[in-house]
Design an enzyme around this catalytic site. Structure first.
Site, PDB file in Angstrom:
ATOM      1  N   LYS A   1      12.593  -2.619  -6.943  1.00  0.00           N
ATOM      2  CA  LYS A   1      12.381  -2.171  -5.627  1.00  0.00           C
ATOM      3  C   LYS A   1      13.581  -2.353  -4.864  1.00  0.00           C
ATOM      4  O   LYS A   1      13.673  -3.612  -4.426  1.00  0.00           O
ATOM      5  CB  LYS A   1      10.996  -2.700  -5.092  1.00  0.00           C
ATOM      6  CG  LYS A   1      10.354  -1.435  -3.939  1.00  0.00           C
ATOM      7  CD  LYS A   1       9.060  -1.874  -3.748  1.00  0.00           C
ATOM      8  CE  LYS A   1       8.280  -1.541  -2.557  1.00  0.00           C
ATOM      9  NZ  LYS A   1       6.948  -1.841  -2.248  1.00  0.00           N
TER      10      LYS A   1
ATOM     11  N   GLU B   1      11.162   6.988  -5.176  1.00  0.00           N
ATOM     12  CA  GLU B   1      12.007   6.771  -3.992  1.00  0.00           C
ATOM     13  C   GLU B   1      10.940   6.689  -2.915  1.00  0.00           C
ATOM     14  O   GLU B   1      10.019   7.397  -2.742  1.00  0.00           O
ATOM     15  CB  GLU B   1      12.695   8.046  -3.365  1.00  0.00           C
ATOM     16  CG  GLU B   1      14.191   7.666  -3.567  1.00  0.00           C
ATOM     17  CD  GLU B   1      15.249   8.723  -3.593  1.00  0.00           C
ATOM     18  OE1 GLU B   1      15.795   8.900  -2.606  1.00  0.00           O
ATOM     19  OE2 GLU B   1      15.359   9.492  -4.821  1.00  0.00           O
TER      20      GLU B   1
ATOM     21  N   VAL C   1      13.302   2.993  -6.146  1.00  0.00           N
ATOM     22  CA  VAL C   1      12.782   2.192  -7.203  1.00  0.00           C
ATOM     23  C   VAL C   1      13.646   2.527  -8.473  1.00  0.00           C
ATOM     24  O   VAL C   1      13.544   3.664  -8.734  1.00  0.00           O
ATOM     25  CB  VAL C   1      11.316   2.233  -7.327  1.00  0.00           C
ATOM     26  CG1 VAL C   1      10.852   1.335  -8.548  1.00  0.00           C
ATOM     27  CG2 VAL C   1      10.531   1.993  -6.135  1.00  0.00           C
TER      28      VAL C   1
ATOM     29  N   ASP D   1      -5.145  -0.513   1.066  1.00  0.00           N
ATOM     30  CA  ASP D   1      -4.338   0.704   0.919  1.00  0.00           C
ATOM     31  C   ASP D   1      -4.512   1.162  -0.518  1.00  0.00           C
ATOM     32  O   ASP D   1      -3.528   1.727  -1.117  1.00  0.00           O
ATOM     33  CB  ASP D   1      -2.947   0.693   1.269  1.00  0.00           C
ATOM     34  CG  ASP D   1      -2.350   1.946   1.575  1.00  0.00           C
ATOM     35  OD1 ASP D   1      -2.895   3.076   1.833  1.00  0.00           O
ATOM     36  OD2 ASP D   1      -0.821   1.902   1.694  1.00  0.00           O
TER      37      ASP D   1
END
Lengths: 446, 360
Positions: free
Chosen positions: A123, A102, A108, A221
């Site tokens: 997703k 989550e 997901v 990221d």
């Protein structure tokens, strides 16, 4: 026995091997006369039924040591077993399974392509939730755009995108992965991997990064939480929400915004630089990731985001512990250089001696396997119970031990084991299966 | 050696279209030595992914050399199309033969020969660390002299990945145009869990091939894909159909009626299911004996089978088919072989070598 099929509420007294049953509440029912005697008396009068759902049971578990609890006494034969409903739901050609994870944007879930039988992950993005996240909708659009172009074995593949305007939902169908590196780290001793395993993942991360940078994409990221593993231990870089496609014609990789996770941000972003080299951000974050995978710690720590960013911005990283050995230590120090220009490129890292040689598995070290949410080490498809529900719909949802005894023609002279009760469940299913087949939609005359 | 030049070949006729319309197979004459060959012409432009699969197919076949595997002769590009040359297999695939001449299955001896040769091909492939992943009648070709050759290597996978020997694979084979290949695949392959699958998966497919050759029809052919999947995962096995699995109507009509009715009263839905199956989807996947655990009302069910047959059927073809199945008796060893191959647990399945030593 499949604990999902049957949630039970029982006393351990009447069911001898009930210990290994999930959702079981022991010692809740006050001591009572033996079940055997009871059954011999003939049919006892019906008792009132207490319903407990999963959460309540959890609550009870927590409250067990508090004393003044009051219980209804329920005859074990009247305990109601419920086969848990797994309502089969389709989205497009996909059959929905259980939740895998989550996030702030939504859930997901696992899915199964009903045509190819390929396992997928989806997703699910809710428009309502996206609006509340800064740049939410924009990030998603960018992610879709990027993923549509990218194709590499270490980059997650976007298989399909579906929209449901009515529900204001968006479905991003992706390759199925069994685990996230971060979850695996958290579940492992010392929160780290053996160097052999970290090496395996790191080299795959380099492959993926090399491809991304070659395509002019900066991820921005990189962290264990964004690195997934497939069934055959292929690493997949995921979450391109803050990634950026560089201008193809610009000779430099200058970026202006950074939105990644604080602990993995380089000093230039922590200090709020207006522009910085995008590629070197990924190198730094990969360095922190490698540091984290091999030591279980972070090069910078802080009580809160501000402290953390401050220490990244001002201080030097905690030196890699000497236990890592000199080569890995040197690699980490190089990747975590404050000056982006001094950090190595992906190619240089590849040629580093730690990357070149595959470290052996030390004595006593064990490879960490992906964790499962439901104690299923094999990570079997969670869609199967839904399919079972669809193809063999249950006639009777609830049954009691008494019902089952009746069915067995058993006079109730002995105590039924849990195994037998679960058998009851499966033989019921079998019968239902028979009864349902007459209605197979596909049957037609030849 | 065959020349990679279109001018050396004279295309004579179209044999078949395949791969979902992406390729056409021609029979052709190789002029320099007057040999008959088969040429597969691909329209490579149609999809990009197919190109890499064709490449895979060629590369794999180049590496392999076995009497029971379709050899690769040469390939060339002409215009916008890719031509791949193989020896001509005069009698086509076993599937063609089944469809045309043996709709209720090949004679047992023929099955035995085809299966033996297929097993030899698999034994060789497994030794070379390949998993075929699409053993099916349409991939078993028969040459003019009766030689059996396995084709369909486009979905074969090597256990050598990045230079390392893998014990298990996890990925599904590349999807075919209509996803029919799934019917032959083993439960563990379809499950796609961490355990993965190995070469024993081909043995399961061989078991399905047993049923296909023996019965003429492919098990699970008429059920939804997802049901086929759950059936396999739950351990139900396809079966060879003969009088032992499919009892002959032994009662006279009135008796049968009464028994039928009484059965109907007891277990009506089951009978219904059974007839449905017989009519529609060819019954192999349904039989109480195919269930993993003995079910409670086994005996009841058996009597049911007797009672049911012959009632409520109108279609001539179907009853004829039923007569054939019910009237024949396949040898116990054949049954045994298919059962061994179709075991749910891959570790219990015999290897190709072990099966080659099977008495049948």
């Amino acid at each position: 026995m499949d604990p999902r099929m049957c949630r039970k509420i029982s006393s351990s007294e009447s069911l001898p091997d009930a210990d290994n049953v999930e959702y079981e509440v022991s010692n809740i029912i006050a001591p009572q006369e033996s079940d055997d005697n009871f059954m011999l008396d003939g049919s006892p009068e019906p008792h009132s039924v207490t319903w407990l759902d999963n959460d309540q049971i959890d609550e009870l578990d927590l409250n067990l040591d508090q004393t003044n609890l009051c219980f209804h006494r329920v005859d074990s034969a009247d305990i109601i077993y419920r086969s848990k409903k797994k309502k089969c739901k389709m989205v497009g050609k996909y059959v929905m399974g259980d939740v895998l994870g989550e996030g702030s944007y939504g859930k997901v879930k696992e899915m199964l392509d009903s045509e190819t039988l390929c396992r997928r992950a989806v997703k699910i993005l809710k428009k309502r939730k996206l609006r509340r996240i800064p740049n939410g909708e924009q990030n998603v659009q960018r992610e879709i755009q990027l993923l549509r172009i990218l194709r590499h074995k270490n980059v997650i593949e976007l298989v399909d995108v579906m929209y449901n305007d009515e529900k204001q939902k968006m479905y991003l169908v992706m390759e199925f992965c069994v685990g996230v590196l971060q979850d695996m780290l958290e579940g492992s001793p010392g929160k780290k991997f053996p160097q052999r395993q970290a090496h395996d993942y790191f080299t795959q991360l380099l492959d993926g990064l090399e491809y991304l940078h070659g395509q002019g994409v900066v991820h921005k990221d990189i962290k264990p939480g964004n690195l997934l593993l497939t069934l055959d231990h292929t690493l997949k870089i995921t979450d391109f929400g803050v990634a950026e496609a560089l201008d193809m014609f610009s000779p430099e990789d200058t970026c202006y915004t950074g939105q990644g996770s604080p602990a993995f941000q380089p000093p230039e972003i922590a200090n709020g630089a207006e522009q910085f080299s995008g590629v070197k951000v990924d190198i730094w974050s990969s360095g922190v990731t490698l540091y984290n995978m091999t030591t279980g710690r972070y090069p910078f720590e802080g009580d809160n985001v501000y402290r953390l960013l401050e220490s990244i911005g001002r201080g030097e990283p905690a030196p890699p512990p000497p236990s890592l050995g000199p080569t890995l230590g040197l690699l980490l120090t190089n990747m975590l250089k404050r000056d982006p220009d001094l950090r190595p490129t992906v190619h240089e890292i590849r040629r580093h001696s730690w990357v070149q040689a595959r470290p052996p598995l030390e004595v006593g070290e064990r490879l960490v396997t992906p964790r499962s949410r439901r104690s299923d080490e094999l990570h079997t498809s969670t869609v199967i119970p839904y399919l079972v529900e669809r193809h063999y719909p249950s006639a009777q949802e609830y049954f009691t031990e008494r019902d089952y005894r009746h069915e067995l023609g058993d006079g109730g002279s002995r105590t039924l084991s849990t195994a037998e009760l679960s058998d009851a469940e499966s033989s019921r299913r079998k019968r239902r299966w028979h009864s349902s087949c007459g209605r197979l939609p596909s049957c037609r005359l030849t | 050696m065959y020349n990679p030049d279109i001018n050396d070949y004279q295309l004579t006729s179209i044999i078949t279209e395949c791969c979902g319309g992406v390729a056409v197979v021609y029979s052709a004459l190789y002029k320099p030595n007057n040999q008959n060959v088969a040429i597969k012409r691909y329209f490579v432009d149609k999809t990009k992914e197919n190109a890499s699969l064709i490449q895979q197919d060629i590369l794999t076949r180049k590496e392999l050399n076995h009497v029971n595997i379709l050899p690769y002769l040469t390939s060339f590009v002409h215009g916008r199309e890719l031509y791949v040359v193989s020896p001509l297999m005069t009698f086509g695939s076993c599937r063609d033969i089944l469809d045309r001449y043996f709709q209720e299955g090949l004679p047992e001896l023929a099955c035995a020969i085809v299966l033996r040769d297929t097993l030899q091909a698999l034994q060789y492939l497994h030794k070379q660390l390949y998993i075929h992943r699409s053993v099916r009648a349409s991939h078993v070709l028969i040459g003019a002299n009766g030689g059996v050759r396995l084709s369909g290597l486009r979905s074969a996978a090597s256990l050598m990945v990045r230079g390392r020997r893998q014990r298990h694979l996890h990925q599904l084979p590349p999807p075919d145009s209509d996803n029919t290949n799934l019917m032959w695949l083993s439960p563990e392959l379809l499950e796609q869990n961490l355990k993965g699958y190995d070469e024993k998966s081909d043995i399961y497919s061989l078991g399905v091939l047993c049923c296909e050759l023996g019965n003429g029809a492919v098990p699970f052919a008429e059920v939804p894909t997802t049901l086929m999947f759950t059936e396999k995962v739950r351990g139900s096995r396809p079966q060879l159909l003969d009088c032992s699995t499919f009892p002959e109507p032994c009662l006279d009509d009135t008796e049968m009626k009464s028994e039928y009715i009484c059965c109907k009263a007891v277990l009506c839905p089951t009978t219904l299911m059974f007839t449905e199956k017989v009519r529609g989807s060819r019954p192999q996947l349904l039989d109480c004996s195919t269930f993993p655990e003995p079910c409670l009302d086994d005996t009841e069910m058996k009597s049911m089978y007797n009672g049911d047959s012959g009632v409520g059927d109108s279609a001539d073809a179907v009853s004829r088919l039923r007569q054939v199945y019910a009237g024949r008796k396949l040898s116990d060893t054949f049954h045994h072989l298919s059962e061994m191959a179709l075991q749910r647990d891959p570790d219990k399945r015999p290897s190709a070598t072990q099966l080659l030593n099977h008495p049948w």
